[in-house]
Motif scaffolding. Structure first.
Motif, PDB file in Angstrom:
ATOM      1  N   THR A   1       0.716  -1.186   0.037  1.00 26.71           N
ATOM      2  CA  THR A   1       0.072   0.104   0.181  1.00 26.71           C
ATOM      3  C   THR A   1       0.855   1.404   0.098  1.00 26.71           C
ATOM      4  OG1 THR A   1      -0.144   0.080   2.414  1.00 26.71           O
ATOM      5  CG2 THR A   1      -2.090  -1.100   1.253  1.00 26.71           C
ATOM      6  N   ILE A   2       0.329   2.277  -0.648  1.00 26.92           N
ATOM      7  CA  ILE A   2       1.007   3.746  -0.451  1.00 26.92           C
ATOM      8  C   ILE A   2      -0.038   4.492   0.254  1.00 26.92           C
ATOM      9  CG2 ILE A   2       2.163   3.133  -2.469  1.00 26.92           C
ATOM     10  CD1 ILE A   2       0.288   5.167  -3.899  1.00 26.92           C
ATOM     11  N   HIS A   3       0.350   5.938   0.799  1.00 27.71           N
ATOM     12  CA  HIS A   3      -0.302   6.640   1.540  1.00 27.71           C
ATOM     13  C   HIS A   3      -1.867   6.945   0.799  1.00 27.71           C
ATOM     14  CE1 HIS A   3      -1.051   9.840   4.585  1.00 27.71           C
ATOM     15  NE2 HIS A   3      -1.439  10.321   3.669  1.00 27.71           N
ATOM     16  N   GLY A   4      -2.862   6.950   1.487  1.00 25.96           N
ATOM     17  CA  GLY A   4      -4.200   6.915   0.975  1.00 25.96           C
ATOM     18  C   GLY A   4      -4.756   5.777   0.537  1.00 25.96           C
ATOM     19  N   PHE A   5      -4.406   4.778   0.898  1.00 22.28           N
ATOM     20  CA  PHE A   5      -4.981   3.548   0.318  1.00 22.28           C
ATOM     21  C   PHE A   5      -6.142   3.356   0.260  1.00 22.28           C
ATOM     22  CE2 PHE A   5      -3.107   1.940   4.337  1.00 22.28           C
ATOM     23  CZ  PHE A   5      -4.221   1.408   4.863  1.00 22.28           C
ATOM     24  N   THR A   6      -7.024   3.693   1.319  1.00 24.85           N
ATOM     25  CA  THR A   6      -8.585   3.664   1.545  1.00 24.85           C
ATOM     26  C   THR A   6      -9.305   4.686   0.603  1.00 24.85           C
ATOM     27  OG1 THR A   6      -8.263   5.272   3.232  1.00 24.85           O
ATOM     28  CG2 THR A   6      -8.186   3.019   4.137  1.00 24.85           C
ATOM     29  N   MET A   7      -8.694   5.532  -0.130  1.00 27.38           N
ATOM     30  CA  MET A   7      -9.437   6.522  -0.775  1.00 27.38           C
ATOM     31  C   MET A   7      -9.697   6.317  -2.060  1.00 27.38           C
ATOM     32  SD  MET A   7     -10.332   8.752   1.610  1.00 27.38           S
ATOM     33  CE  MET A   7     -10.403   7.846   3.115  1.00 27.38           C
ATOM     34  N   ALA A   8     -10.733   5.882  -2.233  1.00 28.98           N
ATOM     35  CA  ALA A   8     -11.190   5.372  -3.903  1.00 28.98           C
ATOM     36  C   ALA A   8     -11.245   6.323  -4.766  1.00 28.98           C
ATOM     37  CB  ALA A   8     -12.415   4.523  -3.853  1.00 28.98           C
ATOM     38  N   ASP A   9     -11.020   7.679  -4.357  1.00 27.54           N
ATOM     39  CA  ASP A   9     -11.098   8.774  -5.246  1.00 27.54           C
ATOM     40  C   ASP A   9      -9.740   9.305  -5.847  1.00 27.54           C
ATOM     41  OD1 ASP A   9     -10.730  10.222  -3.178  1.00 27.54           O
ATOM     42  OD2 ASP A   9     -12.373  11.665  -3.490  1.00 27.54           O
ATOM     43  N   THR A  10      -8.698   8.542  -5.415  1.00 26.63           N
ATOM     44  CA  THR A  10      -7.284   8.917  -5.619  1.00 26.63           C
ATOM     45  C   THR A  10      -6.653   7.582  -6.238  1.00 26.63           C
ATOM     46  OG1 THR A  10      -6.313   8.112  -3.565  1.00 26.63           O
ATOM     47  CG2 THR A  10      -7.287  10.221  -3.326  1.00 26.63           C
ATOM     48  N   ASP A  11      -5.591   8.180  -6.682  1.00 23.64           N
ATOM     49  CA  ASP A  11      -4.596   7.069  -7.340  1.00 23.64           C
ATOM     50  C   ASP A  11      -3.801   6.313  -6.365  1.00 23.64           C
ATOM     51  OD1 ASP A  11      -2.750   8.892  -6.610  1.00 23.64           O
ATOM     52  OD2 ASP A  11      -1.982   9.418  -8.738  1.00 23.64           O
ATOM     53  N   SER A  12      -3.976   6.664  -5.099  1.00 25.96           N
ATOM     54  CA  SER A  12      -3.330   5.944  -4.220  1.00 25.96           C
ATOM     55  C   SER A  12      -4.168   4.479  -3.630  1.00 25.96           C
ATOM     56  CB  SER A  12      -3.069   6.561  -2.947  1.00 25.96           C
ATOM     57  OG  SER A  12      -2.286   7.742  -3.130  1.00 25.96           O
ATOM     58  N   PHE A  13      -5.444   4.554  -4.043  1.00 26.98           N
ATOM     59  CA  PHE A  13      -6.499   3.477  -3.761  1.00 26.98           C
ATOM     60  C   PHE A  13      -6.137   2.072  -3.969  1.00 26.98           C
ATOM     61  CE2 PHE A  13     -10.617   0.946  -4.671  1.00 26.98           C
ATOM     62  CZ  PHE A  13     -10.774   0.935  -3.404  1.00 26.98           C
ATOM     63  N   ASN A  14      -6.007   1.291  -2.755  1.00 26.64           N
ATOM     64  CA  ASN A  14      -5.510  -0.423  -2.977  1.00 26.64           C
ATOM     65  C   ASN A  14      -6.860  -0.825  -2.401  1.00 26.64           C
ATOM     66  OD1 ASN A  14      -4.678  -2.727  -2.023  1.00 26.64           O
ATOM     67  ND2 ASN A  14      -2.672  -1.734  -2.583  1.00 26.64           N
ATOM     68  N   PRO A  15      -7.704  -1.636  -3.518  1.00 29.10           N
ATOM     69  CA  PRO A  15      -8.715  -2.431  -2.840  1.00 29.10           C
ATOM     70  C   PRO A  15      -8.388  -3.311  -1.831  1.00 29.10           C
ATOM     71  CG  PRO A  15      -8.840  -2.169  -5.268  1.00 29.10           C
ATOM     72  CD  PRO A  15      -7.498  -1.619  -4.797  1.00 29.10           C
ATOM     73  N   ALA A  16      -7.439  -4.007  -1.909  1.00 23.41           N
ATOM     74  CA  ALA A  16      -6.917  -5.276  -0.814  1.00 23.41           C
ATOM     75  C   ALA A  16      -6.788  -4.314   0.472  1.00 23.41           C
ATOM     76  CB  ALA A  16      -5.881  -5.801  -1.120  1.00 23.41           C
ATOM     77  N   GLY A  17      -6.118  -3.144   0.485  1.00 22.86           N
ATOM     78  CA  GLY A  17      -5.828  -2.379   1.619  1.00 22.86           C
ATOM     79  C   GLY A  17      -7.195  -2.024   2.288  1.00 22.86           C
ATOM     80  N   LEU A  18      -8.190  -1.574   1.421  1.00 21.84           N
ATOM     81  CA  LEU A  18      -9.606  -1.250   2.060  1.00 21.84           C
ATOM     82  C   LEU A  18     -10.200  -2.312   2.694  1.00 21.84           C
ATOM     83  CD1 LEU A  18     -11.526   0.960   2.310  1.00 21.84           C
ATOM     84  CD2 LEU A  18     -12.641   0.244   0.240  1.00 21.84           C
ATOM     85  N   ARG A  19     -10.045  -3.529   1.879  1.00 22.35           N
ATOM     86  CA  ARG A  19     -10.628  -4.684   2.625  1.00 22.35           C
ATOM     87  C   ARG A  19      -9.981  -5.055   3.963  1.00 22.35           C
ATOM     88  NH1 ARG A  19     -10.388  -6.608  -2.830  1.00 22.35           N
ATOM     89  NH2 ARG A  19      -8.589  -7.796  -2.461  1.00 22.35           N
ATOM     90  N   ARG A  20      -8.723  -4.870   4.019  1.00 21.48           N
ATOM     91  CA  ARG A  20      -7.908  -5.522   5.168  1.00 21.48           C
ATOM     92  C   ARG A  20      -8.215  -4.130   6.274  1.00 21.48           C
ATOM     93  NH1 ARG A  20      -2.844  -8.037   5.305  1.00 21.48           N
ATOM     94  NH2 ARG A  20      -1.667  -7.979   7.051  1.00 21.48           N
TER      95      ARG A  20
END
Length: 241
Positions: A209-228
């Motif tokens: 993950t990178i900074h901001g991984f929970t935010m779906a409106d950014t290029d930092s978004f990581n679906p696996a990070g959000l699930r975790r």
């Protein structure tokens, strides 16, 4: 899942906020959710609605309310590499103006408002936050140990709260760090500080993950990070509220 905009009285005016809660006529545990540095916007409303669907009343204040109602800034629908410099140029002065003293002054008002809502059950509440909002969450929990039973921060600079705040934490905590934000060594230093303060916590780097991984409106978004993030947050709330 109902959502509505509310106004929270504070010592410095009225903070607009978004609230989400189950539409079942019952009372549910309260959760105060702090947005990331980009502020209250649709992606935060989506997170609040998802959390509310699990049986919580979720309050997301616009903590930049002194500068106007949300959206305080005209943000692009998607914040990518090209948009970031312009967005950060607008956001950083707001973040810097929102001092720890203001955070705590507002926190008291937010918690008083949250616990007074007719849809919120009697008992402890939780505080969670993203990015700088995770730091706000830690400071809020530390200042209100009699009310806050759980605190969580995601891709958040929680270490900036410092040993004094950690020493006041009685809430159970979870901190989910971006791999781009902390090395294993700095994670170890943070966890040592939490251990020294006697905090009951889990604190881990979310792989890839990178900074901001929970935010779906950014290029930092990581679906696996959000699930975790949900896999850690929901059990924390379930055992404390």
């Amino acid at each position: 899942m109902p959502g509505k905009t509310l106004l929270i009285p504070t010592p410095d005016g009225q903070a607009d906020a978004f609230a989400a809660f189950p539409d079942d006529g019952e009372r549910h545990p309260g959760v105060l959710m702090y947005a990331d540095g980009f502020g209250l916007r649709p992606v935060l409303r989506d997170l609040a609605l998802e959390l509310a669907s699990h049986g919580y009343y979720v309050l997301v204040p616009n903590y930049f309310y002194r500068h106007g109602p949300a959206p305080v800034l005209e943000l692009p629908e998607f914040i990518g590499a090209d948009e970031r410099p312009g967005v950060f140029a607008q956001v950083m002065p707001l973040i810097e103006a929102h001092t720890p003293e203001l955070v705590l002054r507002d926190a008291s008002a937010y918690l008083e408002f949250l616990t007074a809502q007719p849809e919120v059950s009697v008992g402890p509440v939780a505080v969670t936050g993203y990015c700088i909002g995770g730091l706000h969450a830690v400071r809020t929990a530390a200042a209100h140990p009699d009310q806050v039973a759980a605190v969580a921060g995601f891709h958040a600079p929680v270490g900036a709260a410092g040993p004094e705040s950690f020493a006041q934490l009685t809430a159970q905590a979870h901190f989910g760090h971006a791999a781009s934000d902390l090395t294993p060594e700095t994670l170890g230093e943070l966890n040592q500080a939490l251990d020294a303060a006697g905090v009951s916590y889990t604190s881990e780097i979310y792989p890839g993950t990178i900074h901001g991984f929970t935010m779906a409106d950014t290029d930092s978004f990581n679906p696996a990070g959000l699930r975790r993030h949900w896999e850690r947050l929901l059990p924390l709330l379930g055992r404390t509220l």
